[in-house]
Design an enzyme around this catalytic site. Sequence first.
Site, PDB file in Angstrom:
ATOM      1  N   SER A 124       7.581   8.111  16.286  1.00 41.43           N
ATOM      2  CA  SER A 124       6.672   7.345  17.260  1.00 41.43           C
ATOM      3  C   SER A 124       6.543   6.698  18.081  1.00 41.43           C
ATOM      4  O   SER A 124       7.590   5.380  17.835  1.00 41.43           O
ATOM      5  CB  SER A 124       5.379   6.773  16.368  1.00 41.43           C
ATOM      6  N   TYR A 148       0.240   2.868   9.377  1.00 39.49           N
ATOM      7  CA  TYR A 148       1.133   3.610   9.573  1.00 39.49           C
ATOM      8  C   TYR A 148       1.832   3.502  10.432  1.00 39.49           C
ATOM      9  O   TYR A 148       3.359   4.019   9.713  1.00 39.49           O
ATOM     10  CB  TYR A 148       0.182   4.600  10.296  1.00 39.49           C
ATOM     11  N   LYS A 152       6.759   4.126   9.962  1.00 42.81           N
ATOM     12  CA  LYS A 152       7.890   4.711  10.576  1.00 42.81           C
ATOM     13  C   LYS A 152       8.697   3.514  10.906  1.00 42.81           C
ATOM     14  O   LYS A 152       9.264   4.470  10.956  1.00 42.81           O
ATOM     15  CB  LYS A 152       6.524   4.890  12.031  1.00 42.81           C
TER      16      LYS A 152
HETATM   17  P1  NAD Z   1      -0.181  16.901  11.024  1.00 45.15           P
HETATM   18  O1  NAD Z   1      -1.024  16.017  10.017  1.00 45.15           O
HETATM   19  O2  NAD Z   1      -1.017  18.128  11.823  1.00 45.15           O
HETATM   20  O3  NAD Z   1       0.584  17.996   9.892  1.00 45.15           O
HETATM   21  C1  NAD Z   1       1.712  17.210   9.427  1.00 45.15           C
HETATM   22  C2  NAD Z   1       2.009  18.106   8.205  1.00 45.15           C
HETATM   23  O4  NAD Z   1       2.064  17.249   6.825  1.00 45.15           O
HETATM   24  C3  NAD Z   1       0.489  18.302   7.634  1.00 45.15           C
HETATM   25  O5  NAD Z   1       0.075  20.048   7.812  1.00 45.15           O
HETATM   26  C4  NAD Z   1       0.140  17.891   6.171  1.00 45.15           C
HETATM   27  O6  NAD Z   1      -0.637  19.696   5.103  1.00 45.15           O
HETATM   28  C5  NAD Z   1       1.840  18.052   5.181  1.00 45.15           C
HETATM   29  N1  NAD Z   1       1.635  17.175   4.501  1.00 45.15           N
HETATM   30  C6  NAD Z   1       1.607  15.699   4.502  1.00 45.15           C
HETATM   31  N2  NAD Z   1       1.776  14.792   3.431  1.00 45.15           N
HETATM   32  C7  NAD Z   1       2.808  15.887   3.071  1.00 45.15           C
HETATM   33  C8  NAD Z   1       3.626  16.021   1.818  1.00 45.15           C
HETATM   34  N3  NAD Z   1       3.444  14.335   1.011  1.00 45.15           N
HETATM   35  N4  NAD Z   1       3.541  16.986   1.370  1.00 45.15           N
HETATM   36  C9  NAD Z   1       3.676  18.069   1.874  1.00 45.15           C
HETATM   37  N5  NAD Z   1       3.599  17.873   2.995  1.00 45.15           N
HETATM   38  C10 NAD Z   1       2.514  17.432   3.513  1.00 45.15           C
HETATM   39  O7  NAD Z   1       0.140  15.906  11.851  1.00 45.15           O
HETATM   40  P2  NAD Z   1       0.980  16.151  12.994  1.00 45.15           P
HETATM   41  O8  NAD Z   1       0.468  15.856  14.077  1.00 45.15           O
HETATM   42  O9  NAD Z   1       1.503  18.237  13.417  1.00 45.15           O
HETATM   43  O10 NAD Z   1       2.585  14.722  13.040  1.00 45.15           O
HETATM   44  C11 NAD Z   1       3.498  15.311  12.655  1.00 45.15           C
HETATM   45  C12 NAD Z   1       4.583  14.343  12.291  1.00 45.15           C
HETATM   46  O11 NAD Z   1       3.839  13.752  14.170  1.00 45.15           O
HETATM   47  C13 NAD Z   1       3.556  13.197  11.320  1.00 45.15           C
HETATM   48  O12 NAD Z   1       4.729  12.653  10.132  1.00 45.15           O
HETATM   49  C14 NAD Z   1       3.104  11.780  12.490  1.00 45.15           C
HETATM   50  O13 NAD Z   1       3.259  10.721  11.459  1.00 45.15           O
HETATM   51  C15 NAD Z   1       3.890  12.402  13.048  1.00 45.15           C
HETATM   52  N6  NAD Z   1       3.282  12.111  15.157  1.00 45.15           N
HETATM   53  C16 NAD Z   1       2.074  12.713  15.428  1.00 45.15           C
HETATM   54  C17 NAD Z   1       1.536  12.495  16.395  1.00 45.15           C
HETATM   55  C18 NAD Z   1       0.849  13.155  16.749  1.00 45.15           C
HETATM   56  O14 NAD Z   1      -0.232  11.770  17.334  1.00 45.15           O
HETATM   57  N7  NAD Z   1       0.244  13.558  16.013  1.00 45.15           N
HETATM   58  C19 NAD Z   1       2.216  11.242  17.411  1.00 45.15           C
HETATM   59  C20 NAD Z   1       3.518  10.481  16.894  1.00 45.15           C
HETATM   60  C21 NAD Z   1       4.337  10.765  16.095  1.00 45.15           C
END
Ligand code: NAD
Length: 337
Positions: A124, A148, A152
């Site tokens: 991120s 958070y 990361k």
């Molecule tokens: P999201 O919550 O929609 O998807 C994450 C998925 O991981 C979910 O389906 C959840 O059920 C699953 N999950 C969480 N913990 C778990 C575990 N212990 N075991 C198995 N599954 C698990 O989030 P997203 O927006 O798709 O983000 C995906 C990744 O990208 C994350 O790591 C997030 O930190 C990173 N990210 C997201 C953003 C954003 O704005 N969406 C920005 C920067 C980074």
Amino acid sequence: MNVLLTGGMGYIGSHTAVALLQAGHRVVLYDNLCNSDAGVLGCIGQIVGKAPLFIQADVRDTQTLSDALTRHEIDAVAHFAGLKAVGESAQKPLAYYANNVEGTVSLLEAMTRAGVCSLAFSGSATVYGEPRYLPLDEAHPLSATNPYGRTKLHIEEMLRDLSVSDPCWRIVCLRYFNPAGAHESGLIGESPSGIPNNLLPYVARVAAGELPSLSVFGDDYPTPDGTGVRDYIHVMDLAEGHVAALDWLGGHPGCHAINLGTGQGYSVLEMVEAFAKASERAIPYQIAPRRAGDVAACYADPGKALRELGWQARRGLADMCASAWNFQRRSRETGFR
Ligand code: NAD
Ligand code: UDP
């Protein structure tokens, strides 16, 4: 390539699954559904013609994960699984360290057991902390302002240590800027439970009449219109960035960091205007105090992604807003979020 996607049922993972399948790869989705819905699987199937394999399990279940990697002859992993709400991370730091950091340790252990060493990690732009200069390139100093962000940062450091310890690892930390929008089908998209924290899902619900108005957090930043500026990137561009990165990893041992952003910043008010146009709805808003921890402006230097991966974002703001609105309307019609 056979790719396992941890967190593959979530917002970014599900779009990446579609992009990988459409590029001819095979995928296995591995998710505990703590922040996603089992119905996503059928939606992916509707888009690409066949639902992918899905394993419902936690990334901290190292044995199940390593068995899955072996059984499905996985070549590379895209690691999305994790918790991502900044505010919640300050309330429940241990849950964040356990899920994100421990979860990644477990994944790396499982990959070691199964002899899989190619990994694309969901990083991120939050690891840049308060920007010292803009646009942010990968050499910008790293810091974190909340639990958070620290998870990361710790994970990136752990991945670098690991790659130094054993040259077989091929790791890329993809530092996402602000993912937005949805697949053009309107079948998958971002559907946070409860009141959204992020701007675009919040605006979508205001446009739909589900929330009365938007609070614009601060209009006294040193930006052209005083509101916060961010680099919004279409989630399908982000998904295609993963396809490019996983292809590229094959020839690039070590641990690399690459920004996935557009290089273009938009203010909150520009986003509101673009969404009002796409949805043909009024978006009532009022100016509210700044949100703690927010920076004035944050946008990427996306040059490394273009040089190394041959990837750049292709979709613009109008497309992000139109697809987010399409998803918002479809999910209301189908009742599925
Ligand atoms: P999201 O919550 O929609 O998807 C994450 C998925 O991981 C979910 O389906 C959840 O059920 C699953 N999950 C969480 N913990 C778990 C575990 N212990 N075991 C198995 N599954 C698990 O989030 P997203 O927006 O798709 O983000 C995906 C990744 O990208 C994350 O790591 C997030 O930190 C990173 N990210 C997201 C953003 C954003 O704005 N969406 C920005 C920067 C980074
Ligand atoms: N924002 C806002 N009202 C909201 C949510 C967000 O004004 O209800 C602003 C926020 O202050 C920031 C921008 O929108 O300037 C993007 O915020 P978001 O939470 O989506 O992303 P991040 O802060 O992680 O970049």
